[in-house]
Design a protein around this motif. Structure first.
Motif, mmCIF file in Angstrom:
data_model
loop_
_atom_site.group_PDB
_atom_site.id
_atom_site.type_symbol
_atom_site.label_atom_id
_atom_site.label_comp_id
_atom_site.label_asym_id
_atom_site.label_seq_id
_atom_site.Cartn_x
_atom_site.Cartn_y
_atom_site.Cartn_z
ATOM 1 N N SER A 255 42.951 49.987 44.641
ATOM 2 C CA SER A 255 41.985 48.752 45.290
ATOM 3 C C SER A 255 40.725 48.407 44.786
ATOM 4 O O SER A 255 40.133 49.212 44.457
ATOM 5 N N GLY A 256 40.482 47.484 45.127
ATOM 6 C CA GLY A 256 39.303 46.375 44.675
ATOM 7 C C GLY A 256 39.477 46.280 43.708
ATOM 8 O O GLY A 256 38.015 45.977 43.187
ATOM 9 N N THR A 257 40.495 45.889 42.741
ATOM 10 C CA THR A 257 40.366 45.255 41.383
ATOM 11 C C THR A 257 39.630 43.769 41.361
ATOM 12 O O THR A 257 40.803 43.511 42.479
ATOM 13 N N ARG A 258 39.881 42.880 40.418
ATOM 14 C CA ARG A 258 39.821 41.384 40.882
ATOM 15 C C ARG A 258 39.684 41.360 39.111
ATOM 16 O O ARG A 258 40.508 40.243 38.664
ATOM 17 N N VAL A 259 39.332 41.954 38.005
ATOM 18 C CA VAL A 259 39.604 41.703 36.750
ATOM 19 C C VAL A 259 40.347 42.274 36.110
ATOM 20 O O VAL A 259 41.109 42.145 35.502
ATOM 21 N N LEU A 260 39.912 43.462 36.492
ATOM 22 C CA LEU A 260 41.415 44.698 35.365
ATOM 23 C C LEU A 260 42.018 44.586 36.860
ATOM 24 O O LEU A 260 42.453 44.096 37.479
ATOM 25 N N ALA B 122 36.922 60.302 38.445
ATOM 26 C CA ALA B 122 35.779 59.529 38.390
ATOM 27 C C ALA B 122 34.826 58.628 37.469
ATOM 28 O O ALA B 122 34.777 57.716 36.570
ATOM 29 N N ALA B 123 34.260 60.395 36.572
ATOM 30 C CA ALA B 123 33.823 60.194 35.256
ATOM 31 C C ALA B 123 34.817 59.384 34.565
ATOM 32 O O ALA B 123 33.857 58.336 33.427
ATOM 33 N N ARG B 124 36.076 59.870 34.270
ATOM 34 C CA ARG B 124 37.267 59.542 32.954
ATOM 35 C C ARG B 124 37.172 57.961 32.923
ATOM 36 O O ARG B 124 36.817 57.217 32.202
ATOM 37 N N LEU B 125 37.299 57.946 34.629
ATOM 38 C CA LEU B 125 37.856 56.151 34.387
ATOM 39 C C LEU B 125 36.064 55.320 34.159
ATOM 40 O O LEU B 125 36.081 54.106 33.605
ATOM 41 N N ARG B 126 34.299 55.770 35.090
ATOM 42 C CA ARG B 126 33.998 55.153 34.195
ATOM 43 C C ARG B 126 33.152 54.818 32.572
ATOM 44 O O ARG B 126 32.974 54.128 32.774
ATOM 45 N N ARG B 127 33.998 55.442 32.080
ATOM 46 C CA ARG B 127 33.633 56.336 30.568
ATOM 47 C C ARG B 127 34.698 55.105 29.813
ATOM 48 O O ARG B 127 34.301 54.204 28.798
ATOM 49 N N LYS B 128 35.729 55.005 30.118
ATOM 50 C CA LYS B 128 36.634 54.352 29.228
ATOM 51 C C LYS B 128 36.930 52.859 30.373
ATOM 52 O O LYS B 128 37.379 51.770 28.843
ATOM 53 N N LEU B 129 36.584 52.768 31.365
ATOM 54 C CA LEU B 129 36.504 51.437 31.855
ATOM 55 C C LEU B 129 34.839 50.844 31.992
ATOM 56 O O LEU B 129 34.646 50.705 33.295
ATOM 57 N N PRO B 130 33.815 50.335 31.174
ATOM 58 C CA PRO B 130 32.957 50.538 31.638
ATOM 59 C C PRO B 130 33.013 49.171 32.820
ATOM 60 O O PRO B 130 31.545 48.928 33.516
ATOM 61 N N ARG B 131 33.406 48.668 33.115
ATOM 62 C CA ARG B 131 33.680 47.123 33.804
ATOM 63 C C ARG B 131 33.268 47.388 35.213
ATOM 64 O O ARG B 131 33.183 46.936 36.228
ATOM 65 N N ILE B 132 33.612 48.676 35.587
ATOM 66 C CA ILE B 132 33.934 49.977 36.792
ATOM 67 C C ILE B 132 32.017 50.642 36.873
ATOM 68 O O ILE B 132 31.948 50.563 36.232
ATOM 69 N N ASP B 133 31.872 49.727 38.447
ATOM 70 C CA ASP B 133 30.610 50.462 38.633
ATOM 71 C C ASP B 133 30.787 50.868 39.530
ATOM 72 O O ASP B 133 29.723 52.057 39.053
ATOM 73 N N SER B 134 31.493 51.045 40.613
ATOM 74 C CA SER B 134 32.044 52.588 40.946
ATOM 75 C C SER B 134 33.237 52.885 41.270
ATOM 76 O O SER B 134 33.473 52.218 41.465
ATOM 77 N N LEU C 229 42.826 55.144 44.351
ATOM 78 C CA LEU C 229 41.565 54.912 43.395
ATOM 79 C C LEU C 229 40.401 54.166 44.117
ATOM 80 O O LEU C 229 41.713 52.710 43.554
ATOM 81 N N LYS C 230 39.954 53.428 44.828
ATOM 82 C CA LYS C 230 38.865 52.855 45.473
ATOM 83 C C LYS C 230 37.963 52.389 44.708
ATOM 84 O O LYS C 230 37.006 52.724 44.586
ATOM 85 N N VAL C 231 38.326 50.978 43.539
ATOM 86 C CA VAL C 231 37.461 50.595 42.885
ATOM 87 C C VAL C 231 36.254 49.370 43.340
ATOM 88 O O VAL C 231 36.934 48.774 43.804
ATOM 89 N N VAL C 232 35.114 49.496 42.891
ATOM 90 C CA VAL C 232 34.246 48.479 42.806
ATOM 91 C C VAL C 232 34.070 47.751 41.039
ATOM 92 O O VAL C 232 33.257 49.019 40.694
ATOM 93 N N GLU C 233 34.028 46.937 41.029
ATOM 94 C CA GLU C 233 33.997 46.418 39.213
ATOM 95 C C GLU C 233 31.976 45.831 39.506
ATOM 96 O O GLU C 233 32.200 45.016 40.395
ATOM 97 N N ARG C 234 31.787 45.402 38.180
ATOM 98 C CA ARG C 234 30.635 44.720 37.750
ATOM 99 C C ARG C 234 30.492 43.862 38.453
ATOM 100 O O ARG C 234 32.297 43.402 37.951
ATOM 101 N N THR C 235 29.600 43.016 38.957
ATOM 102 C CA THR C 235 30.223 41.864 38.950
ATOM 103 C C THR C 235 29.034 40.904 37.749
ATOM 104 O O THR C 235 27.897 41.127 37.561
ATOM 105 N N PRO C 236 28.765 39.615 37.284
ATOM 106 C CA PRO C 236 28.275 39.416 36.057
ATOM 107 C C PRO C 236 27.536 38.267 36.423
ATOM 108 O O PRO C 236 27.716 37.801 37.458
ATOM 109 N N VAL C 237 26.189 38.502 36.082
ATOM 110 C CA VAL C 237 25.255 37.655 36.399
ATOM 111 C C VAL C 237 24.252 36.585 35.680
ATOM 112 O O VAL C 237 23.901 35.545 35.355
ATOM 113 N N LEU C 238 24.596 36.607 34.092
ATOM 114 C CA LEU C 238 24.375 36.264 32.965
ATOM 115 C C LEU C 238 25.033 36.902 31.901
ATOM 116 O O LEU C 238 26.054 37.763 31.955
ATOM 117 N N ILE C 239 25.334 35.761 31.390
ATOM 118 C CA ILE C 239 26.183 36.152 29.964
ATOM 119 C C ILE C 239 25.753 35.502 28.244
ATOM 120 O O ILE C 239 24.082 35.675 28.092
#
Length: 265
Positions: free
Chosen positions: A66-71, A97-109, A122-132
């Motif tokens: 749960s919690g995916t937006r782009v992934l 959890a450590a494996r997910l953060r390592r393989k998918l940097p888009r995951i914030d928590s 697996l409850k995912v919070v993705e990073r949100t871009p503020v700049l590109i």
């Protein structure tokens, strides 16, 4: 005393010996109770261990995301590599959890939870871009902590571009040496987070020349000199008031929020 019969003396002897006998019987009953309880506890413990580790009752059968937006859930499933079929109790949630953060940097928590009796959530919070940041034909997404977490082929809509354009002045060069590019990026992120919502919607570029020389380029050609990332709330209030007071201005300076300026028409 001499006149007591043999029967009377026997009764007195039995009375004097009864209390110790009763105490011994009580101790024996207590001991039997303790032994029975200990056996029950051992059996319960053994049964619990078998149920948790040896039986088929409490094993991983499903994984929910749960919690995916782009992934996608499929990406999360693959990266998590949850050991389906293994006992629930033996699943290492921290390792997942450590494996997910390592393989998918888009995951914030990520929160990995056991959903007894057969599920792992697996409850995912993705990073949100503020700049590109544009790099070649691709775009690097930067979150609100200055972390460059993903490279995409198409820029996300409504996200300003970060332009690192250090000026050639000695002060700008000194600023770059002192703070480093990473700190300048974090200052740009800090500014992006403080821009008033109405201005943020039309901001196309956040340009960084030095630590205290950051400006905004708006979609309609207007420019805002913001300065450093300090006093962001005060600068936001000042910019909002300045734009209302000078709606036809093309240039706004709020680098010193107590002494703002505007120019052009």
């Amino acid at each position: 005393m001499a006149g007591q019969t043999t029967a009377e003396r026997g009764e007195r002897q039995q009375e004097s010996s009864d209390p110790p006998l009763a105490r011994r019987r009580l101790r024996l009953r207590r001991l039997r109770t303790i032994i029975i309880l200990a056996v029950i506890l051992v059996l319960l413990g053994a049964g619990s261990v078998w149920a948790l580790y040896g039986s088929q009752w409490l094993r991983v059968e499903r994984v929910s995301v749960s919690g995916t937006r782009v992934l996608t859930p499929g990406q999360i499933h693959d990266a998590a590599d949850v050991p389906v079929g293994e006992p629930m109790i033996s699943v290492d949630t921290d390792a997942i959890a450590a494996r997910l953060r390592r393989k998918l940097p888009r995951i914030d928590s990520i929160d990995v939870v056991r959903a007894w009796p057969h599920g792992i959530g697996l409850k995912v919070v993705e990073r949100t871009p503020v700049l590109i940041v544009q790099k070649g034909g691709n775009f690097i997404e930067v979150d609100d902590e200055g972390v460059r977490f993903a490279t995409v082929s198409e820029p996300p809509k409504g996200i300003p571009a970060l332009e690192l354009a250090p000026s050639r002045s000695s002060s700008a060069a000194a600023s770059l040496r002192r703070f480093g590019e990473g700190r300048l990026v974090r200052e740009a992120v800090r500014v992006a987070g403080a821009i008033p919502a109405a201005v943020a919607r039309s901001t196309e570029v956040v340009k960084v020349r030095s630590y205290d020389d950051i400006s905004l380029e708006l979609g309609d050609g207007r420019t805002v000199r913001w300065g450093s990332g300090e006093k962001g709330a005060a600068k936001a209030r000042t910019l909002t008031a300045l734009m209302k007071a000078s709606p036809d201005a093309r240039y706004f300076d709020v680098s010193v929020p107590t002494a703002p300026a505007s120019a052009g028409s």
